[in-house]
Design a protein around this motif. Structure first.
Motif, mmCIF file in Angstrom:
data_model
loop_
_atom_site.group_PDB
_atom_site.id
_atom_site.type_symbol
_atom_site.label_atom_id
_atom_site.label_comp_id
_atom_site.label_asym_id
_atom_site.label_seq_id
_atom_site.Cartn_x
_atom_site.Cartn_y
_atom_site.Cartn_z
ATOM 1 N N THR A 29 36.203 47.710 15.935
ATOM 2 C CA THR A 29 37.471 46.556 16.269
ATOM 3 C C THR A 29 38.693 46.694 15.460
ATOM 4 O O THR A 29 39.677 46.477 16.364
ATOM 5 N N MET A 85 38.323 46.388 22.351
ATOM 6 C CA MET A 85 37.923 45.708 21.042
ATOM 7 C C MET A 85 37.417 45.982 20.401
ATOM 8 O O MET A 85 35.706 45.896 19.554
ATOM 9 N N THR A 110 34.105 48.061 18.751
ATOM 10 C CA THR A 110 33.178 47.714 18.062
ATOM 11 C C THR A 110 31.433 48.602 17.979
ATOM 12 O O THR A 110 30.816 48.946 17.329
#
Lengths: 211, 492
Positions: free
Chosen positions: A85, A130, A134
């Protein structure tokens, strides 16, 4: 049939006599998940430490019977995900929102893209990447760390050289007690395993050491 | 214990599944059919699955299918090379219709992949044990479908040799990708999806590759399977971490699979084109993806279980369950079609209203009605248990769904582009032979990879199937006196 070739580790030592290899451990073969569950309980209670159960599929309750501790893998995967992230946010905001120069293997400069009047640092537009990074970092580290902690990949193993043990990936269940266990006593450990009611008990030799 | 195949044909198949009373639709779980039929031991599962790859040669039908598929791969290679050497002008694209077959195929193939991840991840989290019979080859299907999908965006960019511009790699122009574009989100979503699906598939396969390694009769097989089995030896200390990792991968894949087609739908939904600019797209695309994916699983499972004698592992119960999912997702897709039309009218947006009326009654009316009849009407037949459990009917219906879902993407993409705001810029898309060749070629690639997978890799997750058999329960048969092990062991 089960031939019992038990040569205590200490007696041969070093390279040993040709054709007379050191013993890696003793295996006991069981036919059902229920049988190995009971056997595992007994081996744990007998105080062995360097031992294992090998099964064709994960047997329910065996972790508890063996006293296997919970792995820390989930925490590391969480850390990897959080790293993903953060990296994704930094990557996007650096490349699309600022124009300073940093060193990341090579010198690179950001470029403030002004797209249809949107803010330069537009977090909502950065969310999908993001999210993806992740998942990517969490999943790859989950996969990699699991095999790493298991000591795999490994090219060879004494157990894999044993003919009887081949059925472990098919339909048989094995208890393995290694000779390096402090409680291992030649003869006595085999007796103990036989008392657990296996279909066979057999000594497994170490792999030949390349001289 | 020889490795001879046991009853390749009908003898091993329990008659209860074919035409008999199937009790797996009842709500009483105890009366449902078992997941594995006609097999009492783990060894039988191993033999049934392994004999597919251990047979001296595959069934004759395999050669025919493989020959056909490989020829289509050749066509794909030729069409792609011709495109790269000449330019995207060899496709039938024109000024308003700048996306057509390429993106239709991309979205179609990405959608196909979704069923595999749904079966492997979401059904795993929901503890749906029936997934074990079908998850391996559904996951394989996912990976091959995503590979086919990846070809199209890569070759439609025009200058294929600078396709690395899609990734944030420092270059001599000091330019970066534009991260506010859904097309770039797509790059990340699809590549993440492919990587994670591949890891999930491979991680699941390692114990089964070890089985093939341990049964290998030739040095080569032992080496090849041994290489990919990573030295797996079934240690319970390994299984402990393995199961935890598998659960985590499933938990990570679940939001991922829902996000991938959502991101694909953003490619359209975030534009301002009437017919694309709708908020219903993400859930509608995800439902459609699962719908088409399950249809493809049925299309592949029906011949595969016949060809390789896996009817006792991929039972009618599995197929019935999949048909129910096709019915559910088909209803969702039908609802989305209706709701799109309703909103087009209710929003009062003139262009939106036109776009939808034009879809149904304009120059592409035939594509629209193919889509509606295949995707809305066809799945409704699965309300009937007789159809849901009829092998030939479900195969035909699954083909209809595949066709319908291809046309859904064609309708969304081409009709919206062909007739946009200004009538003066309207045009009509006519595919060229290169368009059609590339499309057929992608099918060829998909089936080639799938056939190779069937032949050389464990098609069914043996370890997982064994673990859901009643015999895998440590307390199995305890009431029937299971205490004679000491006596048994005395001869050891």
């Amino acid at each position: 049939m089960s031939t019992l070739v038990t040569t205590p580790r200490e007696s041969t030592g070093g390279s040993g006599v040709p054709g007379h290899r050191r013993v890696y451990g003793v295996i006991a073969e069981f036919e059902t998940p229920g049988a190995i569950l009971k056997a595992a309980e007994q081996v744990r209670l007998a105080g062995y430490r360097w031992w294992d159960c090998c099964t064709p599929f994960p047997v329910h309750g065996l972790d508890k019977a063996m006293g296997v501790k919970n792995t820390i893998l989930p925490w590391l995967v969480f850390g990897a995900g959080a790293t993903g992230t953060t990296v994704a946010f930094l990557l996007q905001s650096f490349t699309n929102s600022f124009d300073f120069t940093i060193w990341a293997m090579v010198w690179v400069t950001g470029y403030p893209f002004l797209i249809s009047g949107k803010p330069l640092l537009s977090l909502p537009a950065f969310i999908p990447v993001m999210f993806e990074l992740t998942i990517l970092l969490a999943a790859t580290s989950c996969f990699g760390l699991m095999f790493l902690f298991n000591g795999l990949p490994r090219h060879s193993h004494p157990l894999l050289a044993n003919d009887r043990f081949r059925r472990v990936t098919n339909d048989r269940f094995f208890v393995v007690i290694e000779t390096r266990d402090p409680r291992y006593r030649p003869g006595h450990t085999e007796e103990f395993l036989r008392s657990l009611g296996p279909v066979a008990v057999e000594a497994v030799e170490e792999e030949p050491c390349p001289e | 214990m020889s490795t001879l195949p046991v009853g390749m044909g009908g003898s091993g198949i329990a008659p209860a599944t074919i035409g008999g009373e199937i009790d797996n639709t009842g709500s009483h779980p105890g009366r449902r059919e078992p997941l594995v039929l006609g097999m009492d031991t783990f060894g039988e599962v191993t033999r049934t699955v392994c004999r597919v790859t251990e047979a001296k040669r595959p069934p004759f039908a395999w050669y025919i299918a493989f020959g056909l598929s490989v020829s289509l791969v050749g066509l794909l290679g030729f069409c792609v090379l011709y495109l790269i050497a000449t330019g995207v002008g060899v496709w039938g694209l024109n000024n308003p219709v700048m996306w057509a077959f390429d993106i239709t195929n991309f979205v179609f193939w990405i959608g196909i992949g979704h069923a595999g991840t749904l079966i492997s991840a979401i059904l795993f989290l929901f503890r749906q044990k029936w997934r074990t019979g079908i998850n391996r080859f559904a996951e394989a299907m996912t990976i091959f479908a995503v590979m086919c999908a990846g070809i199209f965006p890569a070759i439609h960019v025009g200058r294929v040799w600078v396709v690395y511009w899609l990734f944030p790699i420092p270059n001599q122009m000091e330019m970066w990708p534009q991260f506010r574009s859904p097309l770039l989100w797509d790059v990340f979503a699809v590549s993440t999806y492919f990587t994670v699906s591949l890891l999930f598939w491979f991680a699941g396969m390692v114990p089964d590759l070890a089985t093939l390694r341990d049964r290998a009769t030739t040095k080569f097989r032992q080496f090849a399977y041994g290489l990919f089995a990573l030295g797996w030896r079934g240690s319970n200390r390994h299984w402990h971490r393995y199961e935890r990792a598998y659960l985590l991968l499933a938990a990570l894949s679940t939001p991922l699979v829902l996000s991938v087609h959502s991101v694909v739908s953003f490619d359209f939904a975030t534009s301002q084109l009437p017919g694309w600019h709708t908020t219903i797209f993400p859930p509608y695309f995800v439902a459609g993806a699962i719908f088409s994916g399950f249809a493809m699983v049925v299309t592949l499972a029906v011949p595969a279980r016949e060809m390789f004698g896996l009817k006792n592992l991929i039972t009618l119960r599995h197929l019935d369950n999949m048909n129910k999912i096709i019915l559910v997702t088909g209803c969702m897709v039908g609802y989305a079609y209706g709701m799109e039309f309703f909103i087009a009218w209710y929003s009062g947006a003139l262009y939106e209203k036109f776009a939808f009326i034009n879809r149904a009654f304009g120059q592409y009316w035939w594509a629209y009605w193919i889509m509606v009849s295949c995707n809305v009407i066809t799945p409704q037949l699965f309300w009937f248990k007789a159809i849901r459990t009829s092998i030939p009917l479900m195969f035909i219906l699954s083909l209809f769904v595949n066709v319908g879902m291809w046309f859904e993407r064609y309708v969304i993409i081409v009709t919206s582009l062909a007739n946009d705001f200004l009538p003066s810029s309207w045009d009509r898309f006519i595919p060229t032979w290169v368009d059609i060749g590339t499309m057929l070629g992608a099918f060829g690639l998909f089936f080639t990879l799938f056939l190779l997978f069937c032949r050389f890799l464990p098609m069914i997750a043996m370890a997982e199937v064994k673990a859901v058999m009643p015999q895998a329960d440590p307390h199995f048969g305890e009431d029937h006196g299971d205490h004679d092990h000491a006596a048994k062991g005395s001869h050891a």
